[in-house]
Design a protein around this motif. Structure first.
Motif, PDB file in Angstrom:
ATOM      1  N   VAL A  61      -3.019   8.496   9.210  1.00 21.02           N
ATOM      2  CA  VAL A  61      -2.924   8.369   7.749  1.00 21.02           C
ATOM      3  C   VAL A  61      -1.463   8.221   7.328  1.00 21.02           C
ATOM      4  CG1 VAL A  61      -3.272   9.593   5.566  1.00 21.02           C
ATOM      5  CG2 VAL A  61      -5.075   9.603   7.298  1.00 21.02           C
ATOM      6  N   LEU A  62      -0.569   9.017   7.915  1.00 18.52           N
ATOM      7  CA  LEU A  62       0.863   8.946   7.581  1.00 18.52           C
ATOM      8  C   LEU A  62       1.458   7.599   7.997  1.00 18.52           C
ATOM      9  CD1 LEU A  62       2.009  12.554   8.565  1.00 18.52           C
ATOM     10  CD2 LEU A  62       1.893  11.591   6.255  1.00 18.52           C
ATOM     11  N   ILE A  63       1.034   7.064   9.132  1.00 19.10           N
ATOM     12  CA  ILE A  63       1.543   5.769   9.584  1.00 19.10           C
ATOM     13  C   ILE A  63       1.088   4.667   8.625  1.00 19.10           C
ATOM     14  CG2 ILE A  63       1.391   4.027  11.409  1.00 19.10           C
ATOM     15  CD1 ILE A  63       1.148   6.384  13.411  1.00 19.10           C
ATOM     16  N   TYR A  64      -0.188   4.709   8.214  1.00 17.91           N
ATOM     17  CA  TYR A  64      -0.682   3.752   7.219  1.00 17.91           C
ATOM     18  C   TYR A  64       0.135   3.851   5.931  1.00 17.91           C
ATOM     19  CZ  TYR A  64      -4.990   1.719   9.164  1.00 17.91           C
ATOM     20  OH  TYR A  64      -5.894   0.986   9.881  1.00 17.91           O
ATOM     21  N   PHE A  65       0.354   5.070   5.470  1.00 16.45           N
ATOM     22  CA  PHE A  65       1.075   5.286   4.210  1.00 16.45           C
ATOM     23  C   PHE A  65       2.479   4.692   4.296  1.00 16.45           C
ATOM     24  CE2 PHE A  65       4.097   7.887   1.785  1.00 16.45           C
ATOM     25  CZ  PHE A  65       3.620   7.679   0.502  1.00 16.45           C
ATOM     26  N   ILE A  77       6.575  -2.379   2.937  1.00 17.54           N
ATOM     27  CA  ILE A  77       6.498  -3.824   3.165  1.00 17.54           C
ATOM     28  C   ILE A  77       7.508  -4.499   2.244  1.00 17.54           C
ATOM     29  CG2 ILE A  77       5.046  -5.874   2.903  1.00 17.54           C
ATOM     30  CD1 ILE A  77       2.647  -4.143   3.677  1.00 17.54           C
ATOM     31  N   THR A  78       8.356  -5.335   2.810  1.00 22.66           N
ATOM     32  CA  THR A  78       9.393  -6.016   2.018  1.00 22.66           C
ATOM     33  C   THR A  78       8.935  -7.430   1.660  1.00 22.66           C
ATOM     34  OG1 THR A  78      10.457  -6.728   4.069  1.00 22.66           O
ATOM     35  CG2 THR A  78      11.284  -4.712   3.054  1.00 22.66           C
ATOM     36  N   TYR A  79       9.337  -7.877   0.491  1.00 22.06           N
ATOM     37  CA  TYR A  79       8.994  -9.220   0.021  1.00 22.06           C
ATOM     38  C   TYR A  79      10.272 -10.014  -0.207  1.00 22.06           C
ATOM     39  CZ  TYR A  79       4.425  -7.145  -0.778  1.00 22.06           C
ATOM     40  OH  TYR A  79       3.226  -6.514  -0.599  1.00 22.06           O
ATOM     41  N   PRO A  80      10.277 -11.338   0.003  1.00 23.03           N
ATOM     42  CA  PRO A  80       9.156 -12.129   0.531  1.00 23.03           C
ATOM     43  C   PRO A  80       8.935 -11.866   2.023  1.00 23.03           C
ATOM     44  CG  PRO A  80      11.090 -13.488   0.345  1.00 23.03           C
ATOM     45  CD  PRO A  80      11.466 -12.163  -0.251  1.00 23.03           C
ATOM     46  N   ILE A  81       7.736 -12.140   2.468  1.00 26.14           N
ATOM     47  CA  ILE A  81       7.390 -11.919   3.879  1.00 26.14           C
ATOM     48  C   ILE A  81       7.672 -13.207   4.652  1.00 26.14           C
ATOM     49  CG2 ILE A  81       5.520 -11.357   5.476  1.00 26.14           C
ATOM     50  CD1 ILE A  81       4.177  -9.867   3.110  1.00 26.14           C
ATOM     51  N   ASN A  82       8.771 -13.224   5.363  1.00 26.24           N
ATOM     52  CA  ASN A  82       9.160 -14.409   6.130  1.00 26.24           C
ATOM     53  C   ASN A  82       8.952 -14.141   7.617  1.00 26.24           C
ATOM     54  OD1 ASN A  82      10.097 -15.858   3.813  1.00 26.24           O
ATOM     55  ND2 ASN A  82      11.915 -14.554   3.809  1.00 26.24           N
ATOM     56  N   LEU A  83       7.721 -14.278   8.042  1.00 25.19           N
ATOM     57  CA  LEU A  83       7.379 -14.011   9.435  1.00 25.19           C
ATOM     58  C   LEU A  83       6.577 -15.174  10.008  1.00 25.19           C
ATOM     59  CD1 LEU A  83       6.229 -10.300   9.069  1.00 25.19           C
ATOM     60  CD2 LEU A  83       8.291 -11.075  10.230  1.00 25.19           C
ATOM     61  N   PRO A  84       6.672 -15.407  11.325  1.00 27.71           N
ATOM     62  CA  PRO A  84       5.849 -16.462  11.939  1.00 27.71           C
ATOM     63  C   PRO A  84       4.366 -16.184  11.712  1.00 27.71           C
ATOM     64  CG  PRO A  84       7.530 -15.666  13.472  1.00 27.71           C
ATOM     65  CD  PRO A  84       7.549 -14.735  12.296  1.00 27.71           C
ATOM     66  N   ILE A 110      -0.757  -4.727   9.109  1.00 25.49           N
ATOM     67  CA  ILE A 110       0.172  -4.029   8.209  1.00 25.49           C
ATOM     68  C   ILE A 110       1.460  -3.657   8.942  1.00 25.49           C
ATOM     69  CG2 ILE A 110       0.494  -1.919   6.850  1.00 25.49           C
ATOM     70  CD1 ILE A 110      -2.602  -2.038   6.358  1.00 25.49           C
ATOM     71  N   GLY A 111       1.320  -3.177  10.178  1.00 21.81           N
ATOM     72  CA  GLY A 111       2.503  -2.820  10.953  1.00 21.81           C
ATOM     73  C   GLY A 111       3.388  -4.016  11.225  1.00 21.81           C
ATOM     74  N   TYR A 112       2.776  -5.172  11.512  1.00 22.16           N
ATOM     75  CA  TYR A 112       3.547  -6.399  11.769  1.00 22.16           C
ATOM     76  C   TYR A 112       4.290  -6.842  10.515  1.00 22.16           C
ATOM     77  CZ  TYR A 112       4.406 -11.367  12.701  1.00 22.16           C
ATOM     78  OH  TYR A 112       4.992 -12.589  12.841  1.00 22.16           O
ATOM     79  N   ILE A 113       3.601  -6.790   9.379  1.00 22.51           N
ATOM     80  CA  ILE A 113       4.241  -7.195   8.119  1.00 22.51           C
ATOM     81  C   ILE A 113       5.387  -6.249   7.766  1.00 22.51           C
ATOM     82  CG2 ILE A 113       3.869  -7.450   5.635  1.00 22.51           C
ATOM     83  CD1 ILE A 113       1.012  -8.351   6.266  1.00 22.51           C
ATOM     84  N   CYS A 114       5.204  -4.962   8.063  1.00 19.73           N
ATOM     85  CA  CYS A 114       6.220  -3.965   7.700  1.00 19.73           C
ATOM     86  C   CYS A 114       7.437  -4.027   8.623  1.00 19.73           C
ATOM     87  CB  CYS A 114       5.604  -2.560   7.741  1.00 19.73           C
ATOM     88  SG  CYS A 114       6.766  -1.228   7.394  1.00 19.73           S
ATOM     89  N   PHE A 115       7.214  -4.069   9.926  1.00 20.58           N
ATOM     90  CA  PHE A 115       8.312  -3.930  10.883  1.00 20.58           C
ATOM     91  C   PHE A 115       8.794  -5.248  11.476  1.00 20.58           C
ATOM     92  CE2 PHE A 115       6.046   0.198  11.137  1.00 20.58           C
ATOM     93  CZ  PHE A 115       7.081   1.012  10.703  1.00 20.58           C
ATOM     94  N   GLY A 116       8.037  -6.331  11.285  1.00 22.74           N
ATOM     95  CA  GLY A 116       8.501  -7.619  11.772  1.00 22.74           C
ATOM     96  C   GLY A 116       8.036  -7.932  13.183  1.00 22.74           C
ATOM     97  N   GLU A 117       8.475  -9.090  13.667  1.00 20.16           N
ATOM     98  CA  GLU A 117       7.974  -9.593  14.946  1.00 20.16           C
ATOM     99  C   GLU A 117       8.520  -8.832  16.144  1.00 20.16           C
ATOM    100  OE1 GLU A 117       9.358 -13.557  15.905  1.00 20.16           O
ATOM    101  OE2 GLU A 117      10.863 -13.401  14.313  1.00 20.16           O
ATOM    102  N   ILE A 150       3.458   1.536  17.564  1.00 18.68           N
ATOM    103  CA  ILE A 150       3.986   1.538  16.194  1.00 18.68           C
ATOM    104  C   ILE A 150       4.764   2.814  15.896  1.00 18.68           C
ATOM    105  CG2 ILE A 150       1.963   2.565  15.068  1.00 18.68           C
ATOM    106  CD1 ILE A 150       2.380   0.498  12.805  1.00 18.68           C
ATOM    107  N   THR A 151       4.463   3.902  16.607  1.00 20.98           N
ATOM    108  CA  THR A 151       5.196   5.152  16.388  1.00 20.98           C
ATOM    109  C   THR A 151       6.674   5.002  16.715  1.00 20.98           C
ATOM    110  OG1 THR A 151       4.589   5.868  18.624  1.00 20.98           O
ATOM    111  CG2 THR A 151       3.193   6.624  16.820  1.00 20.98           C
ATOM    112  N   LEU A 152       7.012   4.076  17.634  1.00 15.50           N
ATOM    113  CA  LEU A 152       8.407   3.888  18.027  1.00 15.50           C
ATOM    114  C   LEU A 152       9.229   3.232  16.929  1.00 15.50           C
ATOM    115  CD1 LEU A 152       7.832   2.656  21.687  1.00 15.50           C
ATOM    116  CD2 LEU A 152       8.514   4.945  20.945  1.00 15.50           C
TER     117      LEU A 152
END
Length: 392
Positions: free
Chosen positions: A148-152, A158-165, A224-231, A237-239
Motif C-alpha cells: 500500500v505504501l509503495i502504491y501511495f 509521477i512527474t509530468y510530462p511523461i517522456n518515456l519509451p 505505475i512504478g515505471y511511470i514514476c521511476f523511469g526506464e 521497486i523497493t530499491l
C-alpha cells in the motif's frame, strides 16, 4: 501471460479430475497426473514414471530458484538500508536519482547473503509448516502494508510530462517472458490447494478471482512504478524508494516477509528430495540426515545466488528455464495425452500446440538472453573492478 497461465492451471485441474476418476484415486499431485496421463498412451506407458520424475525435477528447480531470488532480494534491500542509514531522514521528498542515494559503501552484497545463511538454515529446520503459520500471517500483513505504501508513493510522485519509451527493445522481450512466467508460476500448488479445499467444486471461481487480483496488481504496480521511476527502475521497486525512515522500513518489512516465505518455498523441494534419502538410513540417524540435507540445500541455493547476484536476471532465468515447462508446456501436452481417446477437437489440439510452442520458444530465447546478460554484466563488473584497482 496471465490469461495463458490461468488457462493452463485450469487444464491441469481438469486433467487431474479425469485421470483420478480413471485410476480410482481421490486426488493426484502434478507429477502423478503426468504419470497416469502417460499410462493412457500405449507407447508412453513404460516411461510413465519418468514423466513424474521430470515434473518433480522442474518443481525442485523452480522452488530452489525462488530461494535463490530471495537471497538476492534480501541482500540487495538490507545492504541499501545499511549504507544509507547515516543519512536517512524523516523527509520523504523524492531525490529523482531513481534509487536511494548510497552514502556509505559497505560490504559486497554476497557477504550479506552469507550473513543471512545461518538464520535461513535455522528457519528451514522447522519441518512442520503449522509452526510457521503465525509468522507467515505476520509476513503477509506487513507485506500488504508495504505494498500500500509503495502504491501511495508511486502514485503521488509521477512527474509530468511523461517522456518515456512506449515500447521496449526487442531483445528485452525474452527477459520479460521469463520474468512474467516466474511471477505467474503458481501451478505447482494448484492441485494441493484444490485437494485440501472443503468445497473443491468452487475452486475454478477461487482460481479466477485470485489470479485476476494478482494480474491486476502486477500490471498496475509495474506500470505505475515505471511511470514514476523511469526506464532505469531497479530489479525490485523497493530499491527505488527514497532515503527516509518510512520507506526504509518498507524495505525491512518486505525483507522480513521474504525471509519467512523462504521456508514455504523451500518446503516443496525438501518434501520431494529428503524423504527418499531418510528412508534409507536407520531410525537413529533419521533426524540428523534430515537436518544435514536441509543445510546442504540451503547452502546450495546461497552458492547459486552468490554466483549470480543480479535480481532481475535471476528471476528471468528461473522463469525461462523451469517455470515455462511447468506453467505452459506440460499442461497442454497433458490434456492431449489424457483425452486423446475422447476425441479432442482440432481447435483444442491447435490451441494446445500454440501454447506449448510459446512456452518452448520462451524457454529457449529467455534462457539464452538471460545467460548472455549475466555473462555481460559479470564481465563489466570485472572490468570496473580492475580499473578501480589500477587507479588505486
Amino acid at each position: 501471460m496471465g490469461i495463458i497461465a490461468v488457462h493452463c492451471m485450469e487444464l491441469l485441474v481438469k486433467c487431474s479430475h479425469h485421470l483420478s476418476a480413471k485410476v480410482n484415486r481421490q486426488s493426484l499431485t502434478y507429477g502423478e497426473a503426468v504419470q497416469y496421463g502417460m499410462e493412457n498412451v500405449s507407447w508412453l506407458r513404460r516411461h510413465s514414471l519418468w514423466g513424474k520424475r521430470t515434473v518433480n525435477l522442474f518443481l525442485i528447480i523452480t522452488q530452489l530458484g525462488f530461494c535463490c531470488v530471495y537471497f538476492v532480494f534480501l541482500s540487495d534491500n538490507v545492504k541499501q538500508v545499511v549504507e544509507a542509514a547515516n543519512a536517512t531522514t524523516f523527509s520523504c521528498s523524492m531525490n529523482y536519482t531513481n534509487q536511494t542515494e548510497i552514502l556509505v559503501p559497505s560490504f559486497d552484497s554476497r557477504l550479506y547473503m552469507l550473513c543471512f545463511l545461518p538464520f535461513l538454515i535455522l528457519l528451514v529446520f522447522v519441518r512442520n509448516l503449522r509452526y510457521l503459520a503465525p509468522l507467515s500471517l505476520v509476513a503477509n500483513v506487513v507485506m500488504s502494508a508495504s505494498l500500500v505504501l509503495i502504491y501511495f508513493f508511486s502514485l503521488t510522485h509521477i512527474t509530468y510530462p511523461i517522456n518515456l519509451p512506449k515500447v521496449g527493445r526487442a531483445k528485452d522481450y525474452p527477459l520479460f517472458f521469463g520474468t512474467a512466467i516466474f511471477a505467474f508460476e503458481g501451478i505447482g500448488v494448484v492441485l494441493p490447494l484444490e485437494n485440501k479445499m472443503q468445497r473443491p467444486q468452487t475452486f475454478t471461481l477461487v482460481l479466477y478471482l485470485g489470479m485476476g487480483i494478482v494480474t491486476f496488481l502486477y500490471i498496475s504496480l509495474g506500470t505505475i512504478g515505471y511511470i514514476c521511476f523511469g526506464e532505469h527502475i531497479g530489479g525490485s521497486i523497493t530499491l527505488n524508494l527514497p532515503n527516509c525512515w518510512m520507506y526504509q522500513s518498507v524495505k525491512l518489512l518486505y525483507s522480513f516477509g521474504i525471509f519467512i516465505t523462504f521456508a514455504l518455498q523451500f518446503y516443496v523441494p525438501a518434501e520431494i528430495l529428503i524423504p527418499p534419502v531418510v528412508a534409507r538410513v536407520s531410525e537413529r540417524w533419521e533426524t540428523a540426515v534430515d537436518l544435514l540435507l536441509r543445510t546442504v540445500l540451503v547452502i546450495f541455493t546461497c552458492a547459486l545466488a552468490i554466483l549470480i547476484p543480479e535480481l532481475d536476471l535471476v528471476i528471468s532465468l528461473v522463469g525461462s528455464v523451469s517455470s515455462s515447462f511447468l506453467a505452459l508446456i506440460f499442461p497442454p501436452v497433458l490434456e492431449v495425452i489424457a483425452f486423446h481417446t475422447e476425441g479432442l477437437s482440432p481447435v483444442k489440439m491447435g490451441l494446445n500446440m500454440v501454447i506449448s510452442a510459446v512456452g518452448l520458444v520462451g524457454f529457449l530465447a529467455g534462457t539464452y538472453i538471460a545467460i548472455e546478460q549475466i555473462i555481460a554484466r559479470n564481465a563489466l563488473k570485472h572490468t570496473d573492478t580492475l580499473s578501480s584497482y589500477l587507479v588505486l
